[in-house]
Enzyme design. Structure first.
Site, short mmCIF file in Angstrom:
data_model
loop_
_atom_site.label_atom_id
_atom_site.label_comp_id
_atom_site.label_asym_id
_atom_site.label_seq_id
_atom_site.Cartn_x
_atom_site.Cartn_y
_atom_site.Cartn_z
N THR A 162 0.95 -1.21 -0.05
CA THR A 162 0.02 -0.15 -0.06
C THR A 162 0.78 1.13 -0.06
OG1 THR A 162 -0.24 0.25 2.48
CG2 THR A 162 -1.79 -1.25 1.43
N GLY A 163 0.33 2.28 -0.75
CA GLY A 163 1.15 3.49 -0.66
C GLY A 163 2.32 3.12 -1.65
N SER A 170 4.62 6.14 -4.86
CA SER A 170 5.76 7.01 -4.40
C SER A 170 6.48 6.75 -3.15
CB SER A 170 5.01 8.72 -4.22
OG SER A 170 4.11 8.43 -3.12
N GLY A 171 7.56 7.60 -3.06
CA GLY A 171 8.30 7.50 -1.75
C GLY A 171 8.75 5.94 -1.35
N TYR A 203 -0.18 12.06 14.85
CA TYR A 203 0.67 11.33 14.34
C TYR A 203 1.53 10.30 14.95
CZ TYR A 203 4.43 9.61 10.50
OH TYR A 203 5.07 8.96 10.02
#
Length: 296
Positions: free
Chosen positions: A15-16, A19-20, A170
């Site tokens: 997941t995600g 990018s990055g 966060y």
């Protein structure tokens, strides 16, 4: 890694992954031979990464799932679609995350940082666990942060309705990642599925702070171009996630926290069994599943 992993014939879901840290992880897993499915919100960027994956993994395949993990329905649809297409899952990397300067809520009415960073991987892992167990040995790796050490689980205000502060929200979500993983490892004991968390370090180039304040984004942009000793490149940060996900030397390692490429010690609160169990039960209530659904 001392020994290059051989992931041929294995299936990974990241997941995600457009990018990055997620993109770098997906590409490296493909380089090791895995067939890789990535999840992201940007179709154009995702298609580009999928093509990069296909260029690296030989006889493997690449897939893109477009969806917003802020929605519980989207998470459920993702899991259902994946299970319809595949009969195995060897590696789940829960990497997608967010950092919100201002408090916001998802379409389900849940505070976004808690929902995306913790509840989404909690639900997705539950939905795919049978496939992981059937594919064992398998691994679940969830990306956390060193900032979990500053986190505390405020059961009286998990959604930060009374006093929202971006870093506190966060840090709480990243602590929740570690607590969830420790409890997951305990419940999966004997199944052949391991669960670990990985801290990539401070990587200012990543896109997870797209919802941060303008000042925060400018500061991170400055950090990304200065040779500061405490920052890491995307490639350096992803290395810890990749080692936890694929390194043969960590076969069978479960319930551990990885940082700087190796097993490390997480915060004292992350080892609180009472908090860990209570968070599990509360999280199950948030996503509408039985807290006992993973009792094997």
């Amino acid at each position: 890694m001392s020994t290059k992993p051989d992931l041929r014939n294995q299936v990974a879901l990241v997941t995600g992954g457009t990018s990055g840290i997620g993109r770098e992880t997906a590409l490296k897993l493909a380089e090791y031979g895995a067939s890789v499915a990535i999840v992201g919100r940007n179709r154009k960027r995702g298609r580009k990464v999928a093509k990069e994956i296909e260029a690296r993994n030989g006889d493997g395949w690449a897939e893109l799932y477009v969806g917003d993990l802020a929605s519980k329905d989207n998470v459920r649809n993702l899991a259902a679609e994946f299970e319809d297409r595949h009969d195995r899952l060897d590696l789940l990397v829960n990497n997608a995350g967010t950092f919100r300067h201002q408090r916001s809520e998802t379409v389900d009415g849940i505070e976004a940082t808690f929902a995306i960073n913790h509840l989404a991987p909690f639900l997705l892992t539950h939905l795919l666990i049978d496939l992981l167990v059937e594919s064992a040995p398998a691994r679940v790796v969830t990306t956390t942060s060193e900032l979990h050490e500053n986190g505390t689980i405020d059961f009286a205000d998990l959604e930060r309705e009374r006093d929202y502060e971006d870093m506190a929200a966060y840090s709480q979500s990243k602590l929740a990642n570690v607590l969830f993983t420790d409890e997951l490892a305990r419940r999966l004991d004997g199944t052949g599925v391991t669960a670990t968390t990985a801290n990539p370090g401070f990587v200012p180039e990543t896109a997870f702070t797209r919802e941060a304040s303008i000042r925060g984004r400018l500061t991170l942009g400055l950090f990304s171009i200065l040779p500061l000793p405490f920052t890491k490149s995307v490639e350096e940060g992803a290395e810890t996630v990749i080692r936890a996900a694929a390194s043969p030397e960590y076969d069978g390692v479960t319930g551990e926290y990885f940082s700087d490429g190796d097993v490390a010690e997480s915060s004292d609160e992350s080892h609180d069994a009472e908090v860990r169990k209570r968070l599990w039960d509360v999280s199950a209530g948030f996503v509408g599943i039985s807290p006992d659904s993973l009792d094997f």
